[in-house]
Design an enzyme around this catalytic site. Structure first.
Site, PDB file in Angstrom:
ATOM      1  N   LYS A 147       0.835  -1.200   0.000  1.00 22.88           N
ATOM      2  CA  LYS A 147       0.000   0.000   0.000  1.00 22.88           C
ATOM      3  C   LYS A 147       0.871   1.251   0.000  1.00 22.88           C
ATOM      4  O   LYS A 147       1.970   1.235   0.558  1.00 22.88           O
ATOM      5  CB  LYS A 147      -0.863   0.026   1.270  1.00 22.88           C
ATOM      6  CG  LYS A 147      -2.029  -0.942   1.277  1.00 22.88           C
ATOM      7  CD  LYS A 147      -2.828  -0.770   2.543  1.00 22.88           C
ATOM      8  CE  LYS A 147      -3.992  -1.730   2.608  1.00 22.88           C
ATOM      9  NZ  LYS A 147      -5.037  -1.466   1.603  1.00 22.88           N
ATOM     10  N   ARG A 207     -10.932 -10.948   1.343  1.00 20.21           N
ATOM     11  CA  ARG A 207     -11.904 -11.848   0.723  1.00 20.21           C
ATOM     12  C   ARG A 207     -11.375 -13.276   0.652  1.00 20.21           C
ATOM     13  O   ARG A 207     -12.145 -14.233   0.679  1.00 20.21           O
ATOM     14  CB  ARG A 207     -12.294 -11.305  -0.664  1.00 20.21           C
ATOM     15  CG  ARG A 207     -11.169 -11.254  -1.651  1.00 20.21           C
ATOM     16  CD  ARG A 207     -11.458 -10.337  -2.836  1.00 20.21           C
ATOM     17  NE  ARG A 207     -11.320  -8.924  -2.495  1.00 20.21           N
ATOM     18  CZ  ARG A 207     -11.531  -7.924  -3.347  1.00 20.21           C
ATOM     19  NH1 ARG A 207     -11.907  -8.174  -4.602  1.00 20.21           N
ATOM     20  NH2 ARG A 207     -11.388  -6.671  -2.961  1.00 20.21           N
TER      21      ARG A 207
HETATM   22  N1  BES Z   1      -8.353  -3.494   4.248  1.00 19.57           N
HETATM   23  C1  BES Z   1      -8.429  -2.994   2.947  1.00 19.57           C
HETATM   24  C2  BES Z   1      -9.644  -2.109   2.699  1.00 19.57           C
HETATM   25  C3  BES Z   1      -9.734  -0.825   3.496  1.00 19.57           C
HETATM   26  C4  BES Z   1      -9.195   0.345   3.020  1.00 19.57           C
HETATM   27  C5  BES Z   1     -10.402  -0.794   4.704  1.00 19.57           C
HETATM   28  C6  BES Z   1      -9.299   1.502   3.750  1.00 19.57           C
HETATM   29  C7  BES Z   1     -10.534   0.370   5.431  1.00 19.57           C
HETATM   30  C8  BES Z   1      -9.967   1.530   4.961  1.00 19.57           C
HETATM   31  C9  BES Z   1      -8.496  -4.149   1.947  1.00 19.57           C
HETATM   32  O1  BES Z   1      -7.780  -5.294   2.292  1.00 19.57           O
HETATM   33  C10 BES Z   1      -7.917  -3.651   0.669  1.00 19.57           C
HETATM   34  O2  BES Z   1      -6.732  -3.410   0.630  1.00 19.57           O
HETATM   35  N2  BES Z   1      -8.737  -3.527  -0.361  1.00 19.57           N
HETATM   36  C11 BES Z   1      -8.299  -3.021  -1.617  1.00 19.57           C
HETATM   37  C12 BES Z   1      -8.841  -3.906  -2.703  1.00 19.57           C
HETATM   38  C13 BES Z   1      -8.211  -3.678  -4.049  1.00 19.57           C
HETATM   39  C14 BES Z   1      -6.788  -4.157  -4.057  1.00 19.57           C
HETATM   40  C15 BES Z   1      -9.015  -4.416  -5.086  1.00 19.57           C
HETATM   41  C16 BES Z   1      -8.811  -1.596  -1.750  1.00 19.57           C
HETATM   42  O3  BES Z   1      -9.909  -1.294  -1.271  1.00 19.57           O
HETATM   43  O4  BES Z   1      -8.087  -0.773  -2.305  1.00 19.57           O
HETATM   44 MN    MN Z   2      -5.755  -5.196   1.674  1.00 20.56          MN
END
Ligand code: BES
Ligand code: MN
Ligand code: ZN
Length: 472
Positions: free
Chosen positions: A252, A326
């Site tokens: 990230k 997921r």
């Molecule tokens: N835990 C994150 C989602 C999230 C982001 C929760 C900000 C709370 C605040 C999740 O695991 C994630 O990284 N999702 C990605 C999915 C993408 C890679 C398809 C996202 O939302 O960017």
């Molecule tokens: Mn994630």
């Protein structure tokens, strides 16, 4: 740690109050005011309008605002006249029973009195919080009991907030399992924790895949509360327990990473919802499942392009290691089948896309059961854990078709990310012989300005889960 508020109930004629107890009075104004009347402090809390226009949503905020104003004035002891409050609400369109109002007030006052101070040194003069509430004007014992029930609920939610707020260095999968043990200590809840070897033996290849980049071993936490009859099918709640989400090799960016110790908020909610149901003696059978992992980049991480063998038998093509939630939930949802559930609910901080779609005011819900969808919206209004539905239409299946595996963990386009994530889970939930609902709580992971709650976790959807197990 902060102590909960002590509620003192007085019945009958109003006794003379201690001079250092401030009376709370609601005023039409927006601002709040501390005045002196006959030597007593009176705190006028601005309702920002007439009481007749009040809604349940506004009442929730008002209950919290009382505490926020009290704290701002460094007042520790207040007097609330419930009968007076009922009278003021009398000409509003809110048709709350007195006990409903009492539970709502005490819940939200206790929630507003919470702050996460575990990692802060206590000031010399001690923490300034609301300590005592002298409650008069409760017509019946039922109303008093409702006050106490509201507080039990809020204390459990505050414990959930503490857990979710705990930094990632102090909240690994093993420590989360320990926290779950603590949460249900002394309650009639059976807890079992599967370690890496057992997870392998069961065949949960999704959980193993996500966890392999971390030095911390995965844990699969199982909570069983059987308050119902032995032949009643349980409600199974599944909570995402990613104790820190770096994104893995799809790391990230810096500004998206710092709150990711809260990526186990769904798991924390499930743990404390089971504990709460047991504490309240709910006469239902309830199972909580929390797959717990840390998502880390390292030489042993799972790679983009890896194909994982899930418990369902389907293979998962990992196109992005940051869509890890997921993957672990898929295994847990399949595992839920063993309990022959009557309903499966999963709760997860699953997608930033849910926030893009809905803002930060409600969680997204997904279910094919329209009656359940409607009920969830009603329960959301009642509990303050607001929800809004998004679709699970077949057309979206196209997005997550795998190329080298059965199903891909991200969509082909960058649109509708909350829906493609839900569709991914749906592919596994389809095997269940019961209704299923997915709650993407990412929008409600942290508090926002103006809701009179401390910075950090808000503890959703513990109250909603309680409604579900009580009323489904
Ligand atoms: N835990 C994150 C989602 C999230 C982001 C929760 C900000 C709370 C605040 C999740 O695991 C994630 O990284 N999702 C990605 C999915 C993408 C890679 C398809 C996202 O939302 O960017
Ligand atoms: Mn994630
Ligand atoms: Zn995540």
């Amino acid at each position: 740690m902060l102590k909960p508020i002590t509620f003192h109930f007085e019945t009958g004629a109003k006794k003379a109050l201690d001079p250092d107890v401030a009376r709370i009075r609601l005023a039409h104004a927006k601002e709040s005011l501390l005045i002196r009347e006959d030597g007593l402090g009176v705190l006028e809390v601005g309702a920002g309008g007439e009481m007749k226009d009040i809604t349940r949503r506004k009442l929730v905020l008002l209950a919290r605002k009382i505490v926020s104003v009290v704290k701002a004035h460094h007042i520790e002891r207040v007097h609330i006249d419930v009968a007076d409050l009922f009278r003021q609400l009398g000409d509003s369109h809110l048709h709350l029973k007195e006990e409903e109002l009492a539970e709502l007030i005490s819940t939200h006052m206790e929630l507003a009195n919470f702050e996460f101070v575990v990692y802060k040194s206590e000031p010399k003069e001690g923490w300034k919080f609301l300590r005592d509430v002298f409650v008069t004007g409760c017509k019946t014992k039922t109303v008093q009991k409702a006050f106490l029930r509201g507080q039990v609920i809020a204390k459990e939610i505050n414990a959930c907030r503490s857990l979710a707020n705990t930094p990632g260095g102090d909240m690994t999968p093993a420590l989360l399992a320990g926290a779950a043990r603590n949460a249900v200590r002394g309650l009639p809840v059976k807890i079992t924790v599967l370690g890496e070897r057992e997870i392998k033996k069961v065949g949960m290849g999704g959980i193993l895949g996500v966890s392999c980049g971390s030095d911390e071993k995965p844990q699969f936490i199982i909570l069983e509360y059987r308050g119902g009859t032995s032949n009643e099918k349980p409600v199974v709640m599944v909570g995402k327990g990613v104790t820190f989400d770096t994104g893995g090799l799809n790391l990230k960016p810096s500004d998206a990473i710092y709150e990711m110790h809260m990526d186990m908020s769904g798991g924390a909610a499930v743990i404390h919802a089971v504990a709460l149901a047991a504490r309240l003696g709910i006469k239902r059978n309830i199972i909580g499942l929390v797959p717990a992992v840390e998502n880390m980049p390292s030489g042993s991480s799972y790679h983009p392009g890896d194909v994982l063998q899930s418990l369902s038998g389907r293979t998962i093509e990992v196109l992005n290691t940051d869509a890890e939630g997921r993957i672990i939930l898929a295994d847990a949802i399949t595992y839920a089948k063993r309990y022959k559930p009557r309903l499966v609910v999963d709760v997860a901080t699953l997608t930033g896309a849910a926030m893009a779609a809905l803002g930060q005011r409600c969680s997204a819900i997904f279910t094919e059961d329209e009656t359940l969808e409607h009920k969830l919206r009603v329960w959301g209004e009642e509990s303050g854990d607001y929800v809004w539905p998004l679709p699970l239409w077949e057309e979206y299946d196209e997005e997550i078709k795998g190329t080298f595996g059965d199903i891909a963990n991200v969509g082909k386009t960058r649109y509708g990310g909350a829906i493609t994530a839900a569709k991914f889970l749906h592919a596994f939930a389809k095997d269940l012989a019961c209704p299923w609902v997915h709650i993407d709580m990412a929008p409600r992971m942290t508090s926002i300005e103006g809701e009179y709650l401390a910075k950090g976790a808000v503890g959703v959807p513990v109250r909603l889960l309680l409604k579900i197990v009580e009323d489904f």
